[in-house]
Design a protein around this motif. Structure first.
Motif, PDB file in Angstrom:
ATOM      1  N   TYR A 120       0.839  -1.190   0.000  1.00 46.91           N
ATOM      2  CA  TYR A 120       0.000   0.000   0.000  1.00 46.91           C
ATOM      3  C   TYR A 120       0.876   1.242   0.000  1.00 46.91           C
ATOM      4  CZ  TYR A 120      -3.304   3.501   1.626  1.00 46.91           C
ATOM      5  OH  TYR A 120      -4.066   4.634   1.754  1.00 46.91           O
ATOM      6  N   LYS A 140       0.940   5.023   0.773  1.00 50.72           N
ATOM      7  CA  LYS A 140       0.156   6.034   1.505  1.00 50.72           C
ATOM      8  C   LYS A 140      -0.048   7.295   0.678  1.00 50.72           C
ATOM      9  CE  LYS A 140       0.511   6.235   6.495  1.00 50.72           C
ATOM     10  NZ  LYS A 140       1.323   6.652   7.620  1.00 50.72           N
ATOM     11  N   ASN A 178      -2.474   6.410  -2.180  1.00 48.30           N
ATOM     12  CA  ASN A 178      -3.650   5.636  -1.725  1.00 48.30           C
ATOM     13  C   ASN A 178      -3.958   4.480  -2.676  1.00 48.30           C
ATOM     14  OD1 ASN A 178      -5.709   5.112   0.150  1.00 48.30           O
ATOM     15  ND2 ASN A 178      -7.222   6.141  -1.111  1.00 48.30           N
ATOM     16  N   ILE A 187      -7.711   3.539   4.739  1.00 45.34           N
ATOM     17  CA  ILE A 187      -6.947   2.880   3.672  1.00 45.34           C
ATOM     18  C   ILE A 187      -7.922   2.308   2.654  1.00 45.34           C
ATOM     19  CG2 ILE A 187      -5.363   1.008   3.124  1.00 45.34           C
ATOM     20  CD1 ILE A 187      -4.360   1.229   6.056  1.00 45.34           C
TER      21      ILE A 187
END
Lengths: 956, 199
Positions: free
Chosen positions: A67, A69, A72, A364
């Motif tokens: 993932y 950040k 996204n 998330i």
């Protein structure tokens, strides 16, 4: 300015956090959006916190992802087939992951290596060559692992080795690295390693005594000591952690009614100090930090509750309760000050957040993102005293768009009946029903898990009596407090039994029964088979049902069938080896003989429930239809819903695996659905009309259906129209008509095989200028963009279509050598070994092939029947002995010649052939168009188009 | 994805099922694969064939009918039974899939002793688990012999057997009652009769 910015940020974050509550629609939620695999799970931080990883399941890929950040977004690092799942994974060190994935039948262990190449991440996966499992990881560096590898021949037998990551990947297990003196090495034993204490733990289930025996020793020691032993029938025992003084923190109900946290003295094998007990609920989990108890968790009224004992944890709880006042949450992972949270509730299937103290949680993603547009129905907690003053908890879900009066109710007992409980988490069945106007009541009756031993034991032998009385008491409470109309009883497994018994006992209240995969004849449980009558098995049954006595018949719905007034929907799996299919069939038989209304749905090749989502959709759709008919929260299904259900049923009838094959029945349903405007059904009817399968062949009718479906934006219809106009099989080829349909198909569904046919037209100059570069680039790009996992059906479809088009281009296209090389390179990308481009063909067998006997018979003419296949078995030998290559590609063409001399190519294909391998090349007079008088011809070419083999098949 | 559950305490786990089934057949997979049997042993029993719906109803005194079904994923060569009369069922009655078999036999106790897969491979069944009784003047239903993978079980599927008889042997049912005579105890047939159902 700064304050305003902060205000906007906080508001935006809160909106993020409360996204679920700002839903926009109250429409019935489609089954396909409720019953599906979640998109996210198993979040972890890498050891240095640099990466955040998760198991993901998105339409464009499934597997382990990182993932980012900043963006996204998720980046897939390991792709698995759509039909597999990630069983578990974990980080070995900062650059290696251990991953176990597969399905019900296959388990694959993999090591993933992460490399940072100047800011660009590269990933390499290596499947481990040996079967086995990862026992643990030693402290320190370089990374050393303990792996139990299967060395057995006829059955599982393991040996334990200390290996490096490289050795594990290579399958090298040096003798000197073997951990000796293991206690047991068979399938009934599992090894675990405690890194903190450097101890090996051996857990064994003794099949005869049913005892679980656990021993431990120092990794490099030889002497095993008993850690603990217990019989899970008598009490539960769940070790949590070794404590500083060498004792073991365990959750157990050996000495108490509830599962509580105790200190267990390993030396004396005695339970010692009680560390924590909840007065009402069994503990589920206990966590320790630096030897101190930091938290315990339990389900209170079905809701996850946690007690925190350290100041830091209590502060965290306080902070999170402000952001998530209604929801439940779990701390999934933490690194330094960063935390990963899972937040969930009855109305929230699950959302993952980053959290850092002092900042709002950062979303998330959601496990079921499609549901965020719906308003889901929350649960109301109810509590009532049973007739013997036993406190009984229930969860009531009221529909968000509920009727003003007389809300119809579905009473839904859970399975078990012992050891199972309903929870206040998202339930797709509850939300499906609530969104259609039904209230749903779920009761944690006596015998349910989570309320201690005596509550559980009160459920034993209470089937048809105490259990159903608890449910009736809860229903009475609901009817007093809410305006409830009629009801249906619905349940699976034990819930099916309970639903029947409820309806039998209160015929004026229950207007219908839905029972699935259930038990209905209690004495039969003791007499189901020659294995189930054995004393050990009967004891197991007795522990739940009570002893076998004549009284059990008086509590068995089979023998009470004449008392049942409500119509029944009876669902069963014909290979159900948990409840036994005879239970369901016997109930059906008894109801029919008693003249009672019963609708059956028996799924072939199905056990105690489904393992395919389309079957879940089919089943819940059937339930929806049944409820609409008998409980009528709404007058009827919408045309779209009805059509969708007909289509699903037709698909199963056509497939023939789960329901008996019935093409005529399927066609009828497609026709009904098409009347209601169902586009996919129109496409199926068009296929039937094109092939003359189930309907008389009619090209014009087929085209009409396809045009209607295309107008409804069906990519499948556009693709089929393109094929009709381009293949020359149904009518003379009209590329000018075909090309726009292929283009539209590709626009509607970018992953469609239409891209290859667009490329084909471009390479061959069909109603457009020849453009080999554009054509080849399109084929390459389509495979690059949309190939997923080799085992996925979509990928197979794309590859098969690509091969067919490439074969045609090589045979018909007259490419120059550079373009030919590029086509071959596309084929070659699917093979690891280099290609030998020619071969000699030897015919081994030819003729009509009898499938039952597996034999060929060569005739001068063959019967015109669709029953048997015909073709050749050939062997390809190396034409050029100077290369050491073992593989080649062969181009295969099937064509037919009509009496008027016309030749029609049926299809071309490119087949990888291992030299000296036997290749079976078959065809069949399958469709109506195949019945035309014609001679069939099989031809085999090399990649240069040189004919290597041909054979003619003449039909009567 | 199973919806609800029956307590795992009631029903044996898959692991135990395999264990128990292995005990039931008294040997492991490898022993089965290398086992060879003399043809002489087969010659001692008489082959019987399943009665067809069109066959006349003729039952000798002190005989009864045996009804069972066999559901196998592969073709079987022979099913051997010892008891009041030693007999075997042949390949025609044992093709893959599900088939009902109806034969008339002297009344008495019987036991399924072995199953022959082909010329080289036979499965010997453990004593005590495959016993049944044929009663005189009755149709004795003993269950469905299920062979799926390496698991073998004789399962009570009385309601399905009753449907089979009603659809295929109406004349027989008019003359003879059907009773469960396999492992364990079950009286579903009697219940149906008492409720005015099939005889």
């Amino acid at each position: 300015m700064k304050a305003l910015g902060k205000f906007i940020l906080i508001t935006a974050s809160l909106l993020f956090v409360t996204a679920n509550h700002a839903a926009t629609t109250l429409a019935p939620i489609p089954a396909t959006e409720l019953f599906q695999e979640g998109a996210l799970s198993q979040f972890q931080f890498s050891p240095n916190g640099e990466y955040t990883s998760a198991a993901v399941n998105y339409p464009d890929g499934k597997g382990i992802a990182f993932y980012d950040k900043k963006t996204n977004e998720f980046q897939l690092i390991v792709r698995i087939a759509q039909t597999d799942w990630i069983k578990h994974y974990h980080w070995l060190d900062a650059t290696h992951l251990f991953l176990q994935f597969g399905n019900d039948n296959v388990v694959i262990n993999t090591i993933v290596t992460v490399q940072d190449d100047n800011g660009k991440l590269r990933f390499e996966s290596k499947n481990l060559p040996k079967n086995g499992y990862l026992v643990g990881q030693l402290k320190g560096s370089p990374t050393q692992l303990l792996f139990a590898t299967d060395v057995g021949r006829s059955h599982f037998e393991y040996q334990l080795y200390r290996v490096s990551i490289e050795q594990l990947i290579a399958g090298e297990f040096p003798k000197d690295n073997r951990i000796k003196d293991l206690l047991n090495t068979d399938n009934a034993t599992r090894l675990v390693y405690s890194q903190e204490s450097n101890q090996l733990i051996s857990i064994r289930m003794d099949a005869e005594t049913q005892q679980i025996n656990v021993h431990y020793r120092h990794l490099d020691g030889a002497e095993w000591q008993p850690l603990f032993s217990f019989n899970p029938v008598e009490f539960d025992f769940s070790p949590q952690q070794f404590l500083a003084d060498g004792s073991l923190a365990v959750l157990t109900n050996k000495k108490s009614d509830k599962m509580a946290l105790y200190r267990f003295n390993v030396k004396t094998q005695e339970l010692g100090e009680l560390l924590y007990e909840h007065p009402r609920y069994d503990l589920m989990d206990a966590d320790f930090v630096e030897g101190q108890l930091s938290s315990v968790s339990y389900l209170a009224h079905g809701r996850l509750e946690q007690q925190f004992f350290t100041a830091k944890q209590q502060q965290l709880q306080q902070q999170l309760s402000q952001y998530f006042p209604e929801e439940q949450w779990q701390l999934i992972a933490s690194h330094a000050e960063q935390k990963l949270l899972l937040v969930f509730s009855a109305t929230n299937p699950g959302q993952y957040f980053f959290y850092q103290s002092g900042q709002p949680p950062q979303l998330i993603g959601s496990t079921l993102p499609e549901l965020t547009k719906y308003q889901l129905a929350p649960s109301i907690k109810l509590q009532v005293k049973g007739r013997d003053h036993l406190e009984i908890e229930s969860l009531l879900t009221l529909p968000v768009n509920r009727a003003k009066t007389a809300t119809p109710l579905i009473v839904m007992p859970h399975g078990g009946p012992i050891g199972v409980q309903d929870t206040d988490a998202f339930d797709p069945t509850v939300q499906f029903l609530a969104s259609r106007g039904y209230a749903v009541l779920r009761t944690n009756f006596r015998g349910s898990a989570g309320y201690g031993k005596s509550f559980s034991e009160k459920g034993v032998a209470a089937l048809g009596e105490g259990i159903e009385q608890d449910i009736r008491t809860a229903v009475t409470q609901v009817r007093k407090q809410y305006d409830i109309g009629r009801a249906c009883a619905m349940g699976y497994s034990y819930g099916g039994y309970s639903a029947m018994m409820l309806a039998i006992s209160e015929p004026e209240f229950y207007g219908c029964v839905i029972a699935g995969f259930g038990i209905y004849d209690l004495p039969l449980l003791f007499n189901a088979s020659n294995l189930k009558i054995q004393p050990e098995q009967r004891i197991r049954v007795e522990r739940v049902i009570g002893p076998l006595t004549p009284a059990l018949k008086t509590r068995s719905p089979v023998y009470l069938a004449n008392k049942l007034q409500a119509p029944v929907l009876l669902i069963g799996g014909m290979e159900d080896d948990v409840a036994g299919f005879e239970q369901t069939h016997r109930m059906f038989d008894a109801l029919k003989r008693a003249g009672k209304p019963v609708q059956e749905m028996f799924y072939q090749e199905t056990g105690h429930g489904h393992n395919r989502w389309d079957l879940e959709h089919h089943q819940i759709g059937l339930i929806d239809q049944f409820l609409t008919q008998h409980l009528a929260a709404r007058k009827k299904l919408t045309n779209a819903e009805q059509a969708e259900q007909w289509y699903r049923h037709a698909q199963l009838l056509e497939e023939g695996d789960k329901l008996g094959k019935d093409l005529a029945g399927a066609i009828k349903l497609y026709q009904q659905a098409a009347v209601f405007g169902h586009a996919a059904s129109k496409v199926e009817l068009a296929k039937a009309l094109l092939n003359g399968e189930g309907l008389p062949q009619d090209l014009n009718k087929a085209i009409a259906y396809l045009q209607q479906a295309a107008a409804q934006d069906s990519a499948g219809a556009e693709l089929l129209l393109g094929s009709v106009y381009s293949s020359g099989l149904y009518q003379p080829a009209e590329p000018a008509k075909a090309n726009p349909h292929f283009s539209r198909a590709a626009t509607l569904e970018p992953s469609s095989t239409a891209a290859f046919y667009i490329a084909r037209a471009s390479c061959l100059g069909l109603a457009q200028a020849v453009n080999w570069q554009g054509c080849l680039q399109r084929i390459e790009q389509q495979l690059k963009d949309y190939q997923q996992h080799y085992a996925d059906s979509k990928t197979k479809q794309l590859k098969n279509a690509a091969r067919r088009v490439i074969a045609e281009l090589l045979l018909n296209g007259q490419p120059n050598s550079a373009d030919r090389g590029r086509l071959i390179a596309i084929l070659q990308s699917t093979l690891k070994a280099p290609i030998d481009t020619s071969a000699e063909i030897t015919e081994l067998r030819v003729g009509q092939y009898d499938l039952d006997r597996g034999k060929y018979s060569e005739e001068s003419t063959y019967p015109r029947t669709s029953k048997n296949e015909f073709g050749s078995i050939i062997k390809a030998l190396r034409a050029d002995n100077s290369t050491g290559n073992k593989q080649t590609w062969l181009l295969v063409r099937w064509q037919r010649q009509f009496p008027d001399g016309r030749i029609q190519v049926i299809f071309d294909d490119a087949i990888p052939a291992a030299l000296s391998e036997h290749l079976q090349l078959h065809s069949k007079l399958e469709y109506a168009m195949d019945q035309q008088a014609a001679t069939w011809q099989l031809q085999v070419f090399d990649l240069h188009g040189q004919n290597l083999y041909q054979h003619q098949f003449v039909f009567q | 994805m199973a919806h609800g559950k029956l307590s795992s305490a009631i029903f044996y786990t898959k692991h135990l099922k395999i264990t128990f089934t292995m005990e039931g057949i008294s040997m492991n997979r490898w022993k089965i694969l290398i086992l060879l049997w003399a043809a002489l042993l087969i010659a001692c029993s008489q082959q019987v064939k399943s009665i067809k719906a069109t066959d006349p109803v003729q039952l000798a005194t002190n005989n009864g009918y045996l009804l069972l079904s066999v559901d196998s994923v592969i073709n079987l060569e022979q099913l051997n039974v010892s008891g009041a009369k030693s007999f075997h069922l042949g390949a025609d009655d044992l093709t893959k899939g599900k088939h009902y078999i109806l034969v008339d036999l002297p009344a008495g106790d019987y036991q399924i002793t072995s199953i022959k897969f082909n010329h080289w491979l036979r499965l010997q069944l453990q004593d005590g688990l495959w016993n049944f009784n044929v009663r005189p003047g009755q149709i004795s239903y003993i269950g469905e012999l299920q062979l799926k993978g390496w698991a073998l079980e004789l399962e009570n599927r009385s309601s399905m057997a009753l449907q089979y008889l009603e659809q295929n042997h109406t004349e027989l049912l008019k003359q003879f009652s059907v009773r469960y005579s396999g492992p364990g105890d079950d009286h579903y047939f009697e219940f149906v009769e008492a409720s005015g159902g099939a005889k």
